[in-house]
Design an enzyme around this catalytic site. Structure first.
Site, PDB file in Angstrom:
ATOM      1  N   HIS A   1       0.846  -1.205   0.000  1.00  0.00           N
ATOM      2  CA  HIS A   1       0.000   0.000   0.000  1.00  0.00           C
ATOM      3  C   HIS A   1       0.875   1.246   0.000  1.00  0.00           C
ATOM      4  O   HIS A   1       1.463   1.613   1.019  1.00  0.00           O
ATOM      5  CB  HIS A   1      -0.917   0.026   1.216  1.00  0.00           C
ATOM      6  CG  HIS A   1      -2.004   1.066   1.109  1.00  0.00           C
ATOM      7  ND1 HIS A   1      -3.313   0.743   0.863  1.00  0.00           N
ATOM      8  CD2 HIS A   1      -1.955   2.411   1.186  1.00  0.00           C
ATOM      9  CE1 HIS A   1      -4.040   1.851   0.813  1.00  0.00           C
ATOM     10  NE2 HIS A   1      -3.223   2.882   1.009  1.00  0.00           N
ATOM     11  N   CYS A   2       0.963   1.889  -1.154  1.00  0.00           N
ATOM     12  CA  CYS A   2       1.644   3.171  -1.265  1.00  0.00           C
ATOM     13  C   CYS A   2       1.006   3.939  -2.415  1.00  0.00           C
ATOM     14  O   CYS A   2       0.183   3.400  -3.162  1.00  0.00           O
ATOM     15  CB  CYS A   2       3.153   3.006  -1.462  1.00  0.00           C
ATOM     16  SG  CYS A   2       3.622   1.966  -2.859  1.00  0.00           S
ATOM     17  N   HIS A   3       1.380   5.198  -2.549  1.00  0.00           N
ATOM     18  CA  HIS A   3       0.742   6.070  -3.543  1.00  0.00           C
ATOM     19  C   HIS A   3       1.794   6.779  -4.381  1.00  0.00           C
ATOM     20  O   HIS A   3       2.903   7.068  -3.905  1.00  0.00           O
ATOM     21  CB  HIS A   3      -0.114   7.138  -2.857  1.00  0.00           C
ATOM     22  CG  HIS A   3      -1.151   6.595  -1.941  1.00  0.00           C
ATOM     23  ND1 HIS A   3      -2.336   6.055  -2.393  1.00  0.00           N
ATOM     24  CD2 HIS A   3      -1.187   6.508  -0.585  1.00  0.00           C
ATOM     25  CE1 HIS A   3      -3.066   5.664  -1.355  1.00  0.00           C
ATOM     26  NE2 HIS A   3      -2.391   5.917  -0.246  1.00  0.00           N
TER      27      HIS A   3
ATOM     28  N   ARG B   1     -10.655   0.234  -5.324  1.00  0.00           N
ATOM     29  CA  ARG B   1     -10.829   0.726  -3.959  1.00  0.00           C
ATOM     30  C   ARG B   1     -12.179   1.414  -3.804  1.00  0.00           C
ATOM     31  O   ARG B   1     -12.599   2.189  -4.659  1.00  0.00           O
ATOM     32  CB  ARG B   1      -9.714   1.707  -3.599  1.00  0.00           C
ATOM     33  CG  ARG B   1      -9.558   1.942  -2.098  1.00  0.00           C
ATOM     34  CD  ARG B   1      -8.484   2.964  -1.799  1.00  0.00           C
ATOM     35  NE  ARG B   1      -8.013   2.857  -0.419  1.00  0.00           N
ATOM     36  CZ  ARG B   1      -7.349   3.807   0.220  1.00  0.00           C
ATOM     37  NH1 ARG B   1      -7.061   4.945  -0.400  1.00  0.00           N
ATOM     38  NH2 ARG B   1      -6.954   3.642   1.467  1.00  0.00           N
TER      39      ARG B   1
ATOM     40  N   HIS C   1      -5.566  -0.625   6.345  1.00  0.00           N
ATOM     41  CA  HIS C   1      -5.047   0.071   7.528  1.00  0.00           C
ATOM     42  C   HIS C   1      -5.668  -0.387   8.849  1.00  0.00           C
ATOM     43  O   HIS C   1      -6.130   0.434   9.652  1.00  0.00           O
ATOM     44  CB  HIS C   1      -5.251   1.577   7.365  1.00  0.00           C
ATOM     45  CG  HIS C   1      -4.637   2.164   6.133  1.00  0.00           C
ATOM     46  ND1 HIS C   1      -3.475   1.688   5.568  1.00  0.00           N
ATOM     47  CD2 HIS C   1      -5.033   3.206   5.355  1.00  0.00           C
ATOM     48  CE1 HIS C   1      -3.186   2.409   4.497  1.00  0.00           C
ATOM     49  NE2 HIS C   1      -4.107   3.324   4.343  1.00  0.00           N
TER      50      HIS C   1
ATOM     51  N   ASP D   1       2.225   2.874   3.307  1.00  0.00           N
ATOM     52  CA  ASP D   1       1.299   4.001   3.135  1.00  0.00           C
ATOM     53  C   ASP D   1       2.051   5.262   2.701  1.00  0.00           C
ATOM     54  O   ASP D   1       1.545   6.374   2.840  1.00  0.00           O
ATOM     55  CB  ASP D   1       0.492   4.261   4.407  1.00  0.00           C
ATOM     56  CG  ASP D   1      -0.735   5.117   4.168  1.00  0.00           C
ATOM     57  OD1 ASP D   1      -1.218   5.171   3.011  1.00  0.00           O
ATOM     58  OD2 ASP D   1      -1.212   5.759   5.123  1.00  0.00           O
TER      59      ASP D   1
ATOM     60  N   ASN E   1      -2.970  13.006   4.657  1.00  0.00           N
ATOM     61  CA  ASN E   1      -4.135  13.069   5.540  1.00  0.00           C
ATOM     62  C   ASN E   1      -3.828  12.454   6.902  1.00  0.00           C
ATOM     63  O   ASN E   1      -4.521  11.549   7.384  1.00  0.00           O
ATOM     64  CB  ASN E   1      -5.346  12.385   4.890  1.00  0.00           C
ATOM     65  CG  ASN E   1      -5.802  13.079   3.628  1.00  0.00           C
ATOM     66  OD1 ASN E   1      -5.917  14.310   3.602  1.00  0.00           O
ATOM     67  ND2 ASN E   1      -6.035  12.325   2.569  1.00  0.00           N
TER      68      ASN E   1
END
Length: 314
Positions: free
Chosen positions: A39-41, A132, A189, A256, A261
Site C-alpha cells: 500500500h503506497c501512492h 478501492r 489500515h 502508506d 491526511n
C-alpha cells in the site's frame, strides 16, 4: 461514482499532507527477498499528471522515481500502488508508474461511472489487480449499493480484489456489505480501529469475524495512524501482531508512503519496516506477510523469489 464533492483548486499542499520523513533510517530488519509494500501512492508530478479539480486534498508531489528510491532504501522488491482520490478517475499517473515497474508493481484503481470497460481492461493489462471503495468522508461521500454494483459489473471476470477503506465502528456497520461482496476483499489500515476501545470493541470483533470467512484480507499497515502512543507505536504494533497471528495467510503490509491526511509529521519509514519484527516475529509468518500473501492477492509470480528454507532456520 461521483468525484469528491469539495472543490480545492489550491496548489499548496493541504494541512495533513506533510513532506515525507527527511532521512528515514536504514532498517535493521533484513526482509525476505520479494518483500512487497502492499500500500503506497504515487502523486504527480502535478505539471505532468494534474490533480483532479474536484478533490478534497492537495498532496506534495511523490513521483514514481521517489517511490522507487524509498523501496530500494527499505529493502522492498515489489509494491502495490493505490490510485488516490486526489487524482480521481484519471489513471494516467498510475499507468505511467506501472509501465516503469519492470513487472514488480501492481495497482489498485478507482472505478467510476465514467470508467469504461475498455479502460478497465487497459488497467488490467498494465497490472491493476484491485479497485478501492472509499467510505471516509474526508475523501468522498460513501458509495451507494447501486454504485458498488455498477463497479462490480464493470470489473466482472477480472479477479480484482475489492479494497475497503473504512474507519473504526464503520467496520461493524459495513460488515454485511463486505460479506456480500464477491471474490476477495481487503480492508485497509487495520480498519483504522479505535484502539482505545480495547479488544472487545465492535470493529475488532467484526474484523476477526470477517477474517474467519476466508475471503477477507487485512492490511496491517497504518500503525502510525491507529496508535495513540506515538513512535514506536507499541499499542498498534501489538494490535497488528494479534491479527497476523489470528489469520497469518490473509494479511499484507504496506508503508502508506508518502503519508497523506495525517496528524503531525510523517513517520520514519525505516522504523515502520523495523516494527515488522514485532508484528510478525516468526520468519515463516514474516514471509507470508511480505512475500507469499501479496503474491497471491495481487498476482505476482511466485517463482521469481523462491522460498529458501535456510533463511527461516537462521
Amino acid at each position: 461514482m461521483t468525484e469528491p464533492a469539495i472543490r480545492d483548486t489550491a496548489s499548496a499542499p493541504s494541512p495533513g499532507c506533510p513532506p515525507p520523513h527527511p532521512a528515514p533510517r536504514k532498517p535493521a530488519l533484513a526482509l525476505p527477498p520479494g518483500s512487497c509494500d502492499a500500500h503506497c501512492h504515487v502523486f504527480g508530478p502535478a505539471e505532468i499528471f494534474p490533480y483532479a479539480a474536484r478533490r478534497t486534498f492537495t498532496p506534495l508531489d511523490a513521483p514514481k522515481e521517489q517511490l522507487a528510491q524509498v523501496r530500494a532504501h527499505l529493502g522492498l522488491s515489489r509494491a502495490v500502488l493505490v490510485q488516490s482520490s486526489c487524482h480521481g478517475f484519471d489513471h494516467r499517473v498510475l499507468l505511467d508508474a506501472l509501465a516503469a515497474g519492470g513487472g514488480r508493481l501492481r495497482g489498485v484503481a478507482l472505478v467510476g461511472e465514467s470508467t469504461t470497460r475498455a479502460e478497465i481492461e487497459e488497467l488490467h493489462r498494465a497490472g491493476v489487480r484491485g479497485f478501492r471503495l472509499n467510505f471516509l468522508p474526508h475523501l468522498r461521500t460513501a458509495p451507494t449499493r447501486e454504485e458498488i454494483d455498477s463497479v462490480l459489473e464493470r470489473v466482472d471476470g477480472l479477479g480484482w480484489a475489492a479494497e475497503i477503506h473504512v474507519a473504526g465502528r464503520e467496520v461493524a456497520h459495513y460488515e454485511p456489505l463486505i460479506r456480500a461482496l464477491p471474490g476477495r476483499v481487503v480492508i485497509d489500515h487495520l480498519g483504522r480501529v479505535d484502539i482505545t476501545e480495547g479488544p472487545r470493541n465492535p470493529a475488532l470483533r467484526s474484523l476477526r469475524a470477517l477474517l474467519d470467512t476466508g475471503d477477507v484480507w487485512l492490511k496491517v499497515s497504518g500503525v502510525d495512524r491507529v496508535s495513540r502512543q506515538g513512535p514506536p507505536y507499541a499499542d498498534a504494533v501489538a494490535l497488528a501482531a494479534s491479527l497476523v497471528a489470528y489469520a497469518p495467510e490473509r494479511v499484507v503490509w504496506g508503508t502508506d508512503y508518502p503519508h497523506v491526511n495525517i496528524e503531525g509529521a510523517a513517520p520514519d519509514d525505516g522504523l515502520l519496516v523495523d516494527l515488522l519484527a514485532g508484528i510478525a516475529p516468526d520468519p515463516g509468518r514474516l514471509r507470508l506477510l511480505m512475500v507469499d500473501n501479496p503474491a497471491d492477492l495481487f498476482d505476482f509470480p511466485h517463482d521469481e523469489f523462491p522460498h529458501d528454507l535456510r533463511v527461516e532456520q537462521t
